[in-house]
Every structure is written in C-alpha cells, then in structure tokens.
Design an enzyme around this catalytic site. Structure first.
Site, mmCIF file in Angstrom:
data_model
loop_
_atom_site.group_PDB
_atom_site.id
_atom_site.type_symbol
_atom_site.label_atom_id
_atom_site.label_comp_id
_atom_site.label_asym_id
_atom_site.label_seq_id
_atom_site.Cartn_x
_atom_site.Cartn_y
_atom_site.Cartn_z
ATOM 1 N N ARG A 109 -0.545 20.163 -3.551
ATOM 2 C CA ARG A 109 -0.981 21.239 -2.655
ATOM 3 C C ARG A 109 -1.387 22.426 -3.522
ATOM 4 N NH1 ARG A 109 3.784 22.321 0.106
ATOM 5 N NH2 ARG A 109 3.321 20.585 1.506
ATOM 6 N N ARG A 179 5.894 30.341 -1.151
ATOM 7 C CA ARG A 179 4.784 29.392 -1.196
ATOM 8 C C ARG A 179 3.442 30.065 -0.901
ATOM 9 N NH1 ARG A 179 7.304 23.699 1.077
ATOM 10 N NH2 ARG A 179 9.159 23.705 -0.240
ATOM 11 N N LYS A 240 12.954 26.919 0.485
ATOM 12 C CA LYS A 240 11.555 27.336 0.528
ATOM 13 C C LYS A 240 11.406 28.641 1.303
ATOM 14 C CE LYS A 240 10.686 24.250 4.464
ATOM 15 N NZ LYS A 240 9.941 23.077 4.939
ATOM 16 N N CYS A 460 0.772 16.928 11.767
ATOM 17 C CA CYS A 460 1.050 16.836 10.340
ATOM 18 C C CYS A 460 0.574 15.484 9.826
ATOM 19 C CB CYS A 460 2.547 17.020 10.077
ATOM 20 S SG CYS A 460 3.565 15.646 10.665
ATOM 21 N N CYS A 505 8.319 14.355 12.056
ATOM 22 C CA CYS A 505 9.753 14.552 11.848
ATOM 23 C C CYS A 505 10.077 15.981 12.243
ATOM 24 C CB CYS A 505 10.125 14.265 10.388
ATOM 25 S SG CYS A 505 9.762 15.623 9.251
ATOM 26 N N CYS A 509 6.145 20.795 9.878
ATOM 27 C CA CYS A 509 4.858 21.018 9.214
ATOM 28 C C CYS A 509 3.697 21.145 10.201
ATOM 29 C CB CYS A 509 4.583 19.887 8.236
ATOM 30 S SG CYS A 509 5.771 19.809 6.872
#
Length: 601
Positions: A109, A179, A240, A460, A505, A509
C-alpha cells in the site's frame, strides 16, 4: 497560506510495561478508569522493541529463496514498510495436497497523502503492475491510495525502487504507526482543497517514523543509526492510527472511521483552522463485547499554526496511554473510553500548548463522490470516474486499466484517488475535455448507465488475498448490487439508492459500520446485517440479523425496502426520508448514540 510555526517539542516518555488497573469489560462511560492497563505486554511490543527500529532481519530474510515468505518477526515488521504477506487462498488447499507451501506474495500500500498522483507516476505504477505482479491490477483503496497485489519475493525490492524513482514510498502505511493521511477530494473549491491537501501532506511527514530502516533495506541506502523516535517512541504506537483532513459538507473520508480528524474551517474561501475530532474507529471482533465501532469526539477548534502540535500531542498521548496488553482494545477509541474524553483532551492541550476553542459550526450532508464533470472555481474541469471496488484491470469489453494508462499519456493535470475507491481526472483544461471524455467512454471508464446504487456501494478486498477474510466481499458485491437494483426497481424506486457496504471480516476496511446497510462477513456465505447509518456518515448502524446467508440478505432487504417506500415521510423542504433514518424511526433497529452501550444492547 498562513505561516506555520515550528512544532512544539513533545515529551518522549516511553510507555510503561505495567499499569494501575484492569481494563473494564466494556469501558466506563463517565471518564473513570486507569490511565494504564496492567498485565503482560502483547508480543507485538516485544518484536517492536527488539527490531532495532523496524529493521529486524528483513534484509537477510529477503535473500532466503527457500521460502517465498518472511519468517518469524519479519512477517509483522514488513507491515511498517507498507506490506502485508498474503497468499492465494483459492489455491491454498491444492498446494497443501502437493506438499507445497502457500503461494506467498506481498500486498503493498503506497503512501499518498490526499491521494494525488501525477500522470507520469501513474504510468510507472501501471508498468510495474503489468510486468511484475501476479494479478496485474492496480487497486484503489478506501485509504485514498493504491495497492499492488501478488508481488513475489524476487520483485519486492524492485517494487520499492520503482516507487522511489518516481517520488513515492510505502513508509508507515501499515503497522502500529500513523498511516496514509486522507483528504477530501474536493474537485470544485480548488484553492481550499489545495490548502487542505498541503496540510494532509505536512501532517503525514510530521508523524512519519524517523528510522532510516526503509531506505537501508529497500533502497540500499546508507546505514544510519537510529537513537530515538521523538513522536512515535522506540516501540511505536500500541496499534494502527488513522488521520484525515476533511472539508465540509463532504464527509467522503468518513471521519468516524479514524483516530484523528481535522475538519477544515474556512472564512472567505481561505482556511483559518480546524475542528479536531478524536477517537473514531470501526473495527471489532465477533463475539467480543469489549470491542465496538465508535464515533469520534469533537475536541474543539484550533488555529492553523497549532495543527502539527495538536497532531503530535494526540499521537503521543495515545502512545503513552494506549493499551499495550490487549491489542483488541489498543486503538485510540478504547483509550478515550477508558480514561475519559475530558482527561484525554486535557492531556492533549497540555502537550500541544493550546486550549481548544469552541468548535466552529459545520455540517456533513453527503459523503459520496460527485461523478461526471465538475468545474472548479479556477476554471479547470474535473472528471470523477466510478471504479467498481477500486479494481483497475482490463475486463472483456471494459479495458479499464488500459484506459487510465491512455488518459495518463495525454493528461496535463493530475489524478486524485478518492476514499471511496474512485478516480478523479483533475485539472483538465477546456480544450482537453473532449479527448479525455472520449478515452474514458471508449475504455468503459465512463458509463452513463451505472446506477446510483452501484455508485454508492463499496467492498473491501477479502478473498482470495486477504488472510483475515471470513466471507467474500469484493467478488460478492457486483452481483449483490444487481440484486438490490432489482429490488429497488420492483418497489418503483430504481433511481434511488441505499448506502451499501460489504466487508469480509469485522476489521472495518470496507467501512460497513457507517453504512445504511452494512454486511460483515462471519463465515463462508454468511454475514451479519447492520442497519441505520445515515447520509452524512455520522451514525453507527446496529445489528439487525446475525449469521445470515445471501438469500436471506435479499429476502430481508426486499421486505425492508417495501416498508421504506410505503411508510417513509417527506419533510417541509420536500426531502424524502432516507432508508437509514427510516429503519430507526420505524423501530426496525434502535439508534446507536453511545457506541459501547447502545451498540451491544
């Protein structure tokens, strides 16, 4: 732009190993509880501490051709360099039968603050994807950047060096760090967007790790000893951390999915400061009621000159107070609920040397991208293209990837990747519009028949590459949208839409936990259905049905859409009640106001 003061130095106190009290099962709601969490540190803390500032033995592992993957701690450490080790789950079982290890590869990414990329950079990443990745695609993501999928070990170093040659890196796009910083992709108010974008870039640079491990390992850079990480600390963050810059009324970055958000406040078209929102996040764990999605809290307004100080203060407070014992409760949202919002805010004020002023008025009215042509206040034109699932690949009759390549060869402006997985051809002169539009139409990038429902649906990646996927998402979504379009037509509302998102999941995302209808994977072909998000992206949906199959999803939607069309109201301004608002008013689900209490009730 206003001058920026030099950021105030931030305390570098390292996090303690043990703390003063146990973590409550669901977190207090009145600001009570420990600053620290007692217990044995999670193993990730050990590997970060022993990594020599994120170097580990990655360089040596890279030379090991016996395995296609990374071993021991390096499996985790490469995430700090922007990569996840994955394998093709479609062929995993067959390879096991053949006594072969999984087909290891990495997903990378890129770090692209604000999602802006130049045409010449695009051509270079297109070439790498075509020649050196097993899938050949470029994936636009909800983090407003692109991903390479299926890069094998022999090509990893080439990948980083290719990116470096065009001024791109993947530093800190994964792992326990801040991020990629998002920024509203505003194609109209161009001057304000430029200022906001510049701040997104400054925030990204300010919060980056200072270790030179990335350059040493991937770019053959000179080895430079690292002695400290003044903001992130020697063991980096507990988990994160995500940051955005957003320009109301567009909430296209979904602020409540992020730890730290700077809401742009403008006067006379000029940026004067930001409202600061802290503590949003969507990830949870099935069956664990100590985890939950959470809205961000509005701390108040700060002038531009204090922006970087506040960013660093929020990060260092989370660094020092975050849960390093239980990673499931390590995000900023849990720290706020454990110590109390007022306590956390006061600490940020102390560290940043600022007192938050009352929040300036703003409103989020929408969050989808504005498709088609729009003219900016600078007279330049911007074409927003819908890219289903963000996947740029050449399909039969729709050579999407080739189309963007051909546009990049002639485009004189830039590209903007959006946080909704779409692409803006930005800064097009009047004389160049026809050529750009023709290329987009010829390659299937511009299709007037694409429904609003499809444009407002998102998923996602999930299978076959994501190791966390429990159910399909990207591959499930196109057919699901076909079916939902059919249901809308059945109930005579084919021109309307529901914000629909699917994630494979519960890690969030695909941002399903801010949708009007959110499907969260629980097992092969099985999903949790959440209802009740709103248009502005400021409300968490609530569980409606658990562990249902695809046929039940459609049956439930059929009944709910029928009720919505028959029973919805129209306000005094003529606005028709949205699906997410209706299901709450009608009592289909209860409204989630305080996440931890209402979400699990």
């Amino acid at each position: 732009m206003s001058a920026v003061q030099k950021p105030t130095p931030v305390a570098t106190t390292e996090p303690l190993d043990t703390v003063t009290g146990p973590l409550p099962a669901q977190g207090p709601l009145k600001g009570e509880g420990p600053i620290k969490v007692e217990g044995n540190l999670a193993d990730n803390e050990r590997l970060k501490r022993e990594s020599n500032f994120l170097r580990g033995t990655i360089a040596q592992d890279l030379q090991d051709r016996i395995t296609g993957g990374f071993t021991a701690d390096n499996f985790q450490l490469i995430r700090f360099h922007g990569m996840y080790q994955q394998d093709d789950r479609d062929i995993r079982a067959e390879r096991q039968k053949q006594k072969l290890e999984p087909m290891h590869n990495v997903m990378l990414r890129a770090r692209m603050p604000g999602g802006i990329i130049k045409p010449e950079q695009w051509l270079a990443i297109d070439k790498f994807a075509e020649e050196s990745s097993t899938y050949g695609s470029i994936r636009l993501t909800t983090r407003q950047t692109f991903q390479f999928h299926g890069v094998l070990k022999p090509n990893i170093k080439l990948m980083h060096q290719t990116l470096n040659s065009i001024g791109i890196d993947s530093i800190a796009t994964a792992g326990d760090v801040n991020r990629n910083v998002l920024c509203t992709s505003n194609p109209v108010e161009s001057e304000l967007h430029q200022e906001a974008y510049e701040w997104a870039t400054k925030i990204s640079e300010h919060l980056l790790p200072k270790t030179k491990a990335y350059a040493e390992i991937w770019l053959d850079g000179e080895k430079v000893e690292t002695t400290e990480e003044p903001i992130l600390g020697s063991t980096y963050l507990p988990r994160k951390f995500k940051t955005t810059v957003v320009i109301p009324p567009q909430n296209d970055v979904d602020v409540h999915a992020n730890d730290l958000n700077f809401v742009a406040i403008a006067e006379n078209g000029k940026l004067i400061g930001f409202n600061v929102l802290v503590g949003g996040g969507l990830a949870m764990t099935h069956g664990d009621k100590s985890t939950y999605p959470r809205r961000a809290d509005d701390f108040g307004f700060v002038p531009l000159a204090k922006t970087l100080d506040v960013a660093a203060a929020v990060v260092t407070t989370q660094r020092d107070w975050g849960n390093r014992v239980n990673r499931k409760n390590a995000k900023t949202k849990y720290t706020l609920d454990r110590v109390g919002v007022d306590v956390f805010k006061a600490e940020v004020e102390k560290r940043a040397g600022v007192e938050f002023a009352p929040s300036r008025p703003y409103e989020f009215t929408e969050r989808g991208d504005r498709f088609g042509w729009a003219e900016g206040i600078d007279g330049k034109h911007h074409l927003t293209l819908f890219i289903e699932n963000g996947r740029l690949l050449d399909y039969p009759g729709k050579p999407l990837k080739t189309g963007v390549r051909e546009i990049a060869k002639v485009h004189q402006g830039d590209f903007r990747m959006t946080a909704n997985q779409n692409l803006i051809i930005a800064g097009v002169a009047e004389a160049d519009k026809a050529q750009i539009e023709t290329l987009a139409i010829e390659h299937g990038l511009l299709d007037a028949s694409t429904s609003e429902q499809r444009q407002n649906s998102m998923a996602c990646v999930a299978f076959p590459t994501c190791p966390l996927a429990m159910a399909e998402a990207e591959r499930y979504l196109p057919g699901l949208v076909d079916d939902v379009e059919g249901l809308l037509a059945k109930h005579d509302v084919a021109d309307e839409h529901i914000i629909l998102r699917v994630t494979g999941c519960p890690n969030g995302c695909g941002r399903a936990m801010l949708a009007e209808v959110g499907l969260v994977g629980k097992g092969p072909g099985k999903y949790q259905m959440y209802l009740g998000g709103n248009t502005g992206g400021t409300r968490i949906p609530k569980l409606y049905k658990d562990n249902i199959d695809e046929q039940t999803v459609l049956a439930e939607l059929d009944g709910l859409i029928g009720r919505w069309v028959a029973e919805r109201k129209t306000d005094e301004q003529g606005q028709v009640e949205r699906f997410g608002d209706f299901v709450i008013r009608a009592g289909v689900v209860e409204e989630v106001i305080i996440s931890v209490r209402d979400f699990h009730a």
